[in-house]
Design an enzyme around this catalytic site. Structure first.
Site, PDB file in Angstrom:
ATOM      1  N   LYS A 157      34.162  46.176  42.869  1.00 26.96           N
ATOM      2  CA  LYS A 157      35.155  46.625  41.895  1.00 26.96           C
ATOM      3  C   LYS A 157      35.011  45.711  40.694  1.00 26.96           C
ATOM      4  O   LYS A 157      35.427  44.544  40.718  1.00 26.96           O
ATOM      5  CB  LYS A 157      36.576  46.539  42.440  1.00 26.96           C
ATOM      6  N   HIS A 158      34.407  46.215  39.622  1.00 26.24           N
ATOM      7  CA  HIS A 158      34.182  45.392  38.439  1.00 26.24           C
ATOM      8  C   HIS A 158      35.361  45.524  37.471  1.00 26.24           C
ATOM      9  O   HIS A 158      36.159  46.452  37.563  1.00 26.24           O
ATOM     10  CB  HIS A 158      32.889  45.811  37.750  1.00 26.24           C
ATOM     11  N   ALA A 159      35.452  44.564  36.557  1.00 27.86           N
ATOM     12  CA  ALA A 159      36.445  44.661  35.487  1.00 27.86           C
ATOM     13  C   ALA A 159      36.180  45.935  34.690  1.00 27.86           C
ATOM     14  O   ALA A 159      35.032  46.271  34.396  1.00 27.86           O
ATOM     15  CB  ALA A 159      36.362  43.438  34.586  1.00 27.86           C
ATOM     16  N   SER A 160      37.247  46.611  34.309  1.00 29.54           N
ATOM     17  CA  SER A 160      37.088  47.923  33.690  1.00 29.54           C
ATOM     18  C   SER A 160      36.310  47.857  32.383  1.00 29.54           C
ATOM     19  O   SER A 160      35.564  48.791  32.061  1.00 29.54           O
ATOM     20  CB  SER A 160      38.458  48.561  33.459  1.00 29.54           C
ATOM     21  N   GLU A 231      37.261  32.264  43.549  1.00 34.21           N
ATOM     22  CA  GLU A 231      36.865  31.375  42.451  1.00 34.21           C
ATOM     23  C   GLU A 231      37.769  31.732  41.291  1.00 34.21           C
ATOM     24  O   GLU A 231      37.632  32.791  40.680  1.00 34.21           O
ATOM     25  CB  GLU A 231      35.384  31.566  42.121  1.00 34.21           C
ATOM     26  N   LEU A 232      38.704  30.827  40.989  1.00 28.22           N
ATOM     27  CA  LEU A 232      39.792  31.159  40.081  1.00 28.22           C
ATOM     28  C   LEU A 232      39.679  30.368  38.781  1.00 28.22           C
ATOM     29  O   LEU A 232      38.659  29.773  38.485  1.00 28.22           O
ATOM     30  CB  LEU A 232      41.122  30.928  40.796  1.00 28.22           C
ATOM     31  N   CYS A 265      34.796  30.137  32.981  1.00 27.63           N
ATOM     32  CA  CYS A 265      35.728  29.440  33.872  1.00 27.63           C
ATOM     33  C   CYS A 265      35.445  27.944  33.914  1.00 27.63           C
ATOM     34  O   CYS A 265      36.368  27.136  34.034  1.00 27.63           O
ATOM     35  CB  CYS A 265      35.692  30.044  35.272  1.00 27.63           C
ATOM     36  N   GLU A 362      44.991  27.677  31.313  1.00 22.84           N
ATOM     37  CA  GLU A 362      43.627  27.969  30.890  1.00 22.84           C
ATOM     38  C   GLU A 362      43.664  28.846  29.642  1.00 22.84           C
ATOM     39  O   GLU A 362      44.182  29.962  29.674  1.00 22.84           O
ATOM     40  CB  GLU A 362      42.866  28.693  31.999  1.00 22.84           C
TER      41      GLU A 362
END
Length: 458
Positions: A157-160, A231-232, A265, A362
């Site tokens: 599921k990729h970022a839109s 991984e945030l 990140c 962040e």
């Protein structure tokens, strides 16, 4: 029917519109991936390796096309996109070369007579991969390469906003000879995603994203007793110690804050500088940030492109405004320029203190927060004064001292000394605290989603 529309953040123009999948459609893709897994798992690690090598070559052959697509969808500099394709190819090559040995059965002994034991690393099934937009190719690849070698299937599921890149990656994998159903790309909403996580055929979930997203996905997966790798986000601190070479510190601090338009990140985000070298660093660093050329990401002269979307621009702008309202000062940048596109200038904030977004959170854009420390010891304390713990850096002429600080005191998963970089196939990648858990790369990711099977012989 719901749809996804991708837009060029440099111009605002529409690129493509895609139909969203229903729960039934997504489940069918999952079931197809599981069926392909049942065949794939019968191959040896050595037999899987050539598939990965062929995918690496296919990526290199398509580097220009892929870089251009990523630039259209996310605004990253064209040169950065080409580098991203190469690191992805290198990951597939590394995994093909080292995976068979890393995953080979291990001989052990057990019991008082030293009887024979075997430890075997067996695949689990379908791994569900939820990935962000900042590295549209690299993010899914680092999960895909490891799990293909392990013997798992992968559903992405990729970022839109980078839907096109995810779909193109799957096409190239199939063109390289990968079984068609082994790697699936699904276009779904968050509710459908939660349903998929709970499905019995999903055996593990990996997410790269914000700590908020990590908490949600981790909780949903835990309720279904699924292992996760998360991984945030992070607000990585780079220490410019009293004996640092200022020229080196400025060079890599510039690179570290602006790489990928500041949307990384492990970007250098907080710069912690003791009194002794504070003025020298700030003067030199601000001068170079002011000189950065922002413009069209397809232009070779551009050093900074747009942020990935209007939403991202609004988020960064609001964080800077909030920090300024709470007492920070902008020595350059700090405001959205007029004109089209999601552009935000190279920005340096000083007088940054706890309670500001620039200190606590962040900022996913080209905004550097400089924090004054009393001395080196205070700088190390400030660096660790964060809920995050992904990466960080130390500028220090005494490399052995820097190594000791990094090893014994820096509370993060990765530390750069007198340099900056994003990832390397041979080194583990991941963090601690609110930056998540689990590791990718360096062989560590190969064993995150396996059944470590103990076999006892008499």
């Amino acid at each position: 029917m719901s749809t996804i529309t991708t837009r060029n953040p440099a111009t605002g123009e529409t690129i493509e519109t895609y139909p969203m999948m229903s729960v039934q459609d997504a489940t069918a893709k999952l079931e197809a991936a599981h069926a392909a897994f049942l065949e794939w798992r019968t191959l040896s690690h050595a037999d899987r390796a050539p598939y990965l090598s062929k995918i690496a070559q296919k990526l290199r052959d398509s580097a220009e096309e892929l870089a251009a697509l990523m630039t259209r969808e996310t605004g990253k500099l064209l040169a950065d996109g080409k580098r991203e394709v190469e690191i992805c190819a290198a990951i597939f090559d590394y995994t093909a070369k080292h995976g068979p040995d890393a995953l080979a059965d291990e001989e052990r002994t057990h019991g008082p007579k030293g009887s024979r034991g075997v430890v075997s690393y067996q695949p689990l099934g379908v791994i569900y991969s939820i990935q962000p937009w900042n590295f549209p190719l690299y993010q899914p690849v680092r999960v895909l390469a490891a799990n293909l070698m392990t013997g798992n299937a992968c559903v992405l599921k990729h970022a839109s906003i980078c839907t096109g890149t995810g779909l193109r990656l799957r096409e190239l994998c199939i063109a390289a000879g990968l079984p068609e159903d082994l790697f699936q790309v699904i276009l779904i909403d968050h509710d459908t995603s939660d349903t998929l996580i709970a499905h019995p055929l999903v055996r593990g979930v990996t997410l790269t994203g914000s700590d908020t997203a990590g908490r949600h996905v981790g909780a949903v997966a835990a309720k279904a007793l699924k292992k996760t790798v998360l991984e945030l986000g992070s607000n990585d601190a780079y220490l410019v110690l009293e004996d640092a070479d200022i020229e080196t510190a400025v060079k890599f601090s510039l690179m570290g804050r602006l790489y990928n338009n500041g949307q990384t990140c492990v970007a250098a985000k907080r710069f912690v500088v003791p009194d002794k070298v504070y003025d020298a660093f700030v003067t030199a660093y601000v001068a170079q940030m002011k000189a950065i050329k922002m413009g069209d990401p397809t232009d070779e002269d551009s050093q900074l492109g747009p942020l990935s979307s209007q939403d991202q621009l609004d988020a960064v702008s609001d964080q800077v405004k909030d920090s300024l309202a709470k007492g920070a000062r902008a020595l350059c940048g700090g405001a959205v320029p007029e004109g089209p596109g999601a552009y935000y200038p190279a920005t340096v904030l000083v007088d940054v203190t706890p309670g500001m977004p620039a200190y606590d959170d962040e900022i996913f854009g080209p905004v550097a927060a400089i924090i004054r420390a009393k001395d080196d010891e205070d700088a190390m304390r400030i660096a660790n004064d964060s809920r995050y713990g992904l990466g960080g850096g130390i500028f220090c002429k005494d490399e052995e001292r820097a190594l000791r600080l990094a090893r014994d005191h820096f509370d993060t998963g990765m530390i750069r000394i007198n340099s900056f970089g994003a990832a390397d196939p041979n080194m583990p990648f991941g963090g601690v605290k609110d930056s998540g858990y689990g590791r990718e790369h360096g062989g560590f990711g190969l064993k995150e989603f396996v059944n470590v099977k103990a076999i006892f012989l008499p």
